[in-house]
Design a protein around this motif. Structure first.
Motif, short mmCIF file in Angstrom:
data_model
loop_
_atom_site.label_atom_id
_atom_site.label_comp_id
_atom_site.label_asym_id
_atom_site.label_seq_id
_atom_site.Cartn_x
_atom_site.Cartn_y
_atom_site.Cartn_z
N LEU A 92 -14.64 -21.18 -13.73
CA LEU A 92 -13.38 -21.68 -14.25
C LEU A 92 -12.20 -21.09 -13.50
CD1 LEU A 92 -14.06 -21.68 -18.10
CD2 LEU A 92 -13.83 -23.67 -16.59
N ASN A 93 -12.29 -19.83 -13.10
CA ASN A 93 -11.23 -19.23 -12.30
C ASN A 93 -11.04 -19.98 -10.99
OD1 ASN A 93 -9.70 -16.96 -13.32
ND2 ASN A 93 -11.64 -15.86 -13.54
N ALA A 94 -12.16 -20.30 -10.34
CA ALA A 94 -12.07 -21.03 -9.07
C ALA A 94 -11.52 -22.44 -9.28
CB ALA A 94 -13.46 -21.08 -8.42
N ILE A 95 -11.94 -23.07 -10.36
CA ILE A 95 -11.43 -24.41 -10.67
C ILE A 95 -9.95 -24.35 -11.01
CG2 ILE A 95 -11.61 -26.37 -12.26
CD1 ILE A 95 -14.60 -25.70 -12.52
N ALA A 96 -9.56 -23.35 -11.80
CA ALA A 96 -8.17 -23.22 -12.21
C ALA A 96 -7.26 -23.00 -11.00
CB ALA A 96 -8.01 -22.07 -13.20
N GLU A 97 -7.74 -22.26 -10.02
CA GLU A 97 -6.93 -22.02 -8.82
C GLU A 97 -6.58 -23.33 -8.13
OE1 GLU A 97 -7.13 -19.47 -4.62
OE2 GLU A 97 -8.68 -19.22 -6.15
N LYS A 98 -7.56 -24.23 -8.04
CA LYS A 98 -7.30 -25.53 -7.42
C LYS A 98 -6.44 -26.40 -8.33
CE LYS A 98 -11.26 -26.00 -4.31
NZ LYS A 98 -10.42 -26.24 -3.12
N PHE A 99 -6.76 -26.37 -9.62
CA PHE A 99 -6.03 -27.20 -10.57
C PHE A 99 -4.56 -26.79 -10.65
CE2 PHE A 99 -4.51 -28.06 -14.91
CZ PHE A 99 -4.81 -29.40 -15.04
N ASN A 100 -4.30 -25.49 -10.68
CA ASN A 100 -2.93 -25.01 -10.79
C ASN A 100 -2.08 -25.37 -9.58
OD1 ASN A 100 -3.32 -23.87 -13.33
ND2 ASN A 100 -3.88 -21.86 -12.51
N ALA A 101 -2.74 -25.64 -8.45
CA ALA A 101 -2.01 -26.01 -7.24
C ALA A 101 -1.57 -27.47 -7.24
CB ALA A 101 -2.87 -25.73 -6.00
N ILE A 102 -2.11 -28.23 -8.20
CA ILE A 102 -1.74 -29.64 -8.29
C ILE A 102 -0.37 -29.76 -8.94
CG2 ILE A 102 -2.36 -31.87 -9.28
CD1 ILE A 102 -5.27 -30.91 -9.31
N ASP A 103 0.51 -30.52 -8.35
CA ASP A 103 1.87 -30.70 -8.88
C ASP A 103 1.85 -31.49 -10.19
OD1 ASP A 103 2.99 -29.33 -6.77
OD2 ASP A 103 3.27 -31.14 -5.56
N GLY A 104 2.86 -31.26 -10.98
CA GLY A 104 3.07 -32.10 -12.16
C GLY A 104 2.66 -31.50 -13.48
N HIS A 105 2.07 -30.30 -13.48
CA HIS A 105 1.67 -29.68 -14.74
C HIS A 105 2.83 -28.89 -15.35
CE1 HIS A 105 -2.33 -30.95 -13.91
NE2 HIS A 105 -2.48 -30.15 -12.86
N THR A 106 2.83 -28.85 -16.68
CA THR A 106 3.90 -28.14 -17.38
C THR A 106 3.57 -26.68 -17.61
OG1 THR A 106 2.96 -28.79 -19.51
CG2 THR A 106 4.62 -30.24 -18.55
N GLY A 107 2.43 -26.23 -17.16
CA GLY A 107 2.03 -24.84 -17.33
C GLY A 107 0.85 -24.53 -16.44
N LYS A 108 0.39 -23.30 -16.51
CA LYS A 108 -0.73 -22.86 -15.70
C LYS A 108 -1.95 -22.58 -16.59
CE LYS A 108 1.46 -22.81 -11.75
NZ LYS A 108 1.11 -23.78 -10.67
N VAL A 109 -3.12 -22.67 -15.97
CA VAL A 109 -4.37 -22.35 -16.63
C VAL A 109 -4.75 -20.92 -16.28
CG1 VAL A 109 -6.81 -22.90 -16.85
CG2 VAL A 109 -5.13 -24.75 -16.56
N ILE A 110 -5.00 -20.10 -17.30
CA ILE A 110 -5.35 -18.69 -17.12
C ILE A 110 -6.70 -18.46 -17.79
CG2 ILE A 110 -4.70 -16.30 -17.59
CD1 ILE A 110 -1.77 -17.43 -17.84
N VAL A 111 -7.64 -17.90 -17.05
CA VAL A 111 -8.99 -17.65 -17.58
C VAL A 111 -9.12 -16.18 -17.96
CG1 VAL A 111 -11.46 -17.77 -17.11
CG2 VAL A 111 -9.92 -19.50 -16.15
N ASP A 112 -9.55 -15.93 -19.18
CA ASP A 112 -9.75 -14.57 -19.68
C ASP A 112 -11.25 -14.33 -19.90
OD1 ASP A 112 -6.96 -14.01 -19.87
OD2 ASP A 112 -6.89 -15.24 -21.68
N GLU A 113 -11.73 -13.19 -19.43
CA GLU A 113 -13.14 -12.84 -19.58
C GLU A 113 -13.48 -12.63 -21.05
OE1 GLU A 113 -16.89 -12.29 -17.82
OE2 GLU A 113 -15.01 -12.73 -16.79
N ALA A 114 -14.55 -13.29 -21.50
CA ALA A 114 -14.98 -13.22 -22.89
C ALA A 114 -16.41 -12.69 -22.95
CB ALA A 114 -14.87 -14.60 -23.54
#
Length: 449
Positions: A69-91
């Motif tokens: 998910l961290n690796a996916i979030a890094e790519k996803f967060n680079a996509i323009d147009g989102h109103t926020g960022k995705v942050i992954v927390d270890e559970a």
């Protein structure tokens, strides 16, 4: 989901004690005043929804799942147009912070991972009002998900409050060099009886060789019982919904387990996780019937054995019978109190239902339940760890396992099955009596709920 490294196989993940990182973005109301279940609108146009909301979102996941998910979030967060960022927390796989957060309605992650067999218990314990209604997202994609993965997410009224992530088809993972030395063709081992005979032949090369491994006292895992039961299409409840561990399928699965042990082709691993890895590295466990996610663990924990392993279909109970089983998997759910439902839905689509996201999942050993992604190059790529076989290409043909219904109280069943396994393998108790006692104990605890 691969639960590789993420759990002590199936059950022990329910009891491991790591730490769940508290996440922001959730509502702070108690369950009695929790927000009504939000709904994803317009299933006909799933990419044009406007769920609103803003701000960053937090995801709680563990081990390889969190890494993916961290690796996916890094790519996803680079996509323009989102109103926020995705942050992954270890559970952690025991949900040590997630459960009290859901009970209190405070500090709940916007998105969280559960094992697929646990989600019905979450629905039951905390109420579906705590979960974002993902039905429109799933309805538009139902035909694209592996059937048994969907079955764990749906509620009695046909709604989906979570989304299937990875699955865990099982197969024979074997030492190709050892089998070649013994002159054994693994593709001829089409039944369990033939597999046991092969195990005996291997022991002629080295008395320490084993082709299966059990935790004989049941205290740290009972994976194989679950695998055998799933292959047989067995269930853990009777027609009235009461715990039943004396079904013909359970007794047949137990007979196989006992035969493996009695014939000396199975080894005892008191620590079902660490001892399995040690036995592999020691060159003693030369074959096992285990899920795809474990290959990820082997690549890191047994790296020196790269190229010495290969894959073959698991044996069937009878010639020509079913030889498919699923051994784990996970889902993602969205908290209904999230302040940014749109971002949650957009990210889940990207992480679980896009080629880009699933290529990353596959790279981390998480075999997706989303069928269209099987056509990507990542799924056909050769893998040197298994002698150049394609892991994705091999396992995508093994996604037809029967559906197991774990129900809302499987944790009680699982604990009782640990005791039952120990009574049978370690204490020599009659299987019928052991499983009847285990079922009675599980049902008693369920009735007290």
């Amino acid at each position: 989901m691969k639960q590789a490294k993420q759990t002590l196989a199936f059950l022990t993940a329910c009891f491991m004690a790591l730490q769940l990182t508290a996440c922001g973005g959730g509502a702070s109301t108690a369950p009695s005043t929790a927000p009504a279940p939000a709904s994803v609108s317009d299933p006909a146009k799933p990419q044009q929804q406007d769920l609103g909301g803003s701000g960053d979102i937090h995801i709680a996941a563990w081990n390889d799942a969190a890494d993916s998910l961290n690796a996916i979030a890094e790519k996803f967060n680079a996509i323009d147009g989102h109103t926020g960022k995705v942050i992954v927390d270890e559970a952690d796989g025991s949900y040590t912070k997630l459960k009290p957060a859901l009970a209190a309605g405070v500090g709940v992650p916007d998105i969280f991972q559960t094992q697929n067999r646990d989600i019905q218990a979450f629905y039951n314990n905390y109420g579906v009002e705590q979960f974002l209604d993902m039905t429109p997202v799933i309805q538009a994609e139902e035909k694209n998900f592996v059937e048994f993965a969907l079955a764990n997410c749906v509620t009695d009224d046909g709604k989906y409050y979570s989304v299937p992530w990875d699955i865990a088809p099982a197969a024979m993972i074997y030492r190709s060099d050892v089998f070649a030395q013994a002159g054994i063709d693994p593709l001829t081992l089409t039944t369990w009886d033939k597999y046991i005979e092969a195990g005996k032949e291997l022991k002629k090369l080295d008395p320490g060789y084993a082709v299966e491994a059990y935790c004989y006292n049941g205290s740290t895992g009972f994976d194989q019982v679950l695998i055998y039961m799933n292959e047989l299409g067995g269930q853990y409840y009777d027609a009235e919904g009461r715990v039943d561990l004396t079904s013909p399928e359970m007794l047949k699965a137990t007979e196989l387990m006992k035969k493996m042990a009695d014939e000396g082709v199975a080894m005892d691993i008191p620590d079902a996780w660490g001892d399995r890895i040690a036995a592999i590295n020691d060159g003693k466990l030369v074959s096992m019937i285990y899920p795809v996610w474990f290959l990820g663990t082997m690549k890191s924990a047994c790296a020196d054995l790269s190229g010495k392993w290969a894959l073959a279909p698991m044996p069937a109970f009878e010639e020509g019978g079913n030889n498919m089983a699923n051994a784990g998997g996970s889902i993602l759910a969205v908290y209904s109190g999230t302040q940014n439902p749109q971002l949650c839905v957009d990210f889940i689509r990207y992480a679980l239902m896009s080629d880009e996201g699933n290529d990353i999942n596959m790279a981390h050993g998480l075999f997706p339940s989303y069928i269209p992604s099987y056509a990507t190059q990542a799924f056909s790529a050769a893998d040197e760890y298994v002698g150049g076989q394609s892991i994705g290409g091999f396992f995508k043909e093994l996604t037809g396992a029967p559906t197991t219904h774990f129900g809302p109280y499987f944790s009680y069943v699982a604990r009782a099955m640990m005791a039952g396994t120990g009574n049978i393998l370690a204490n020599g108790m009659d299987p019928q009596q052991a499983w009847a006692a285990a079922a009675e104990e599980a049902q008693r605890n369920i009735d007290l709920k």
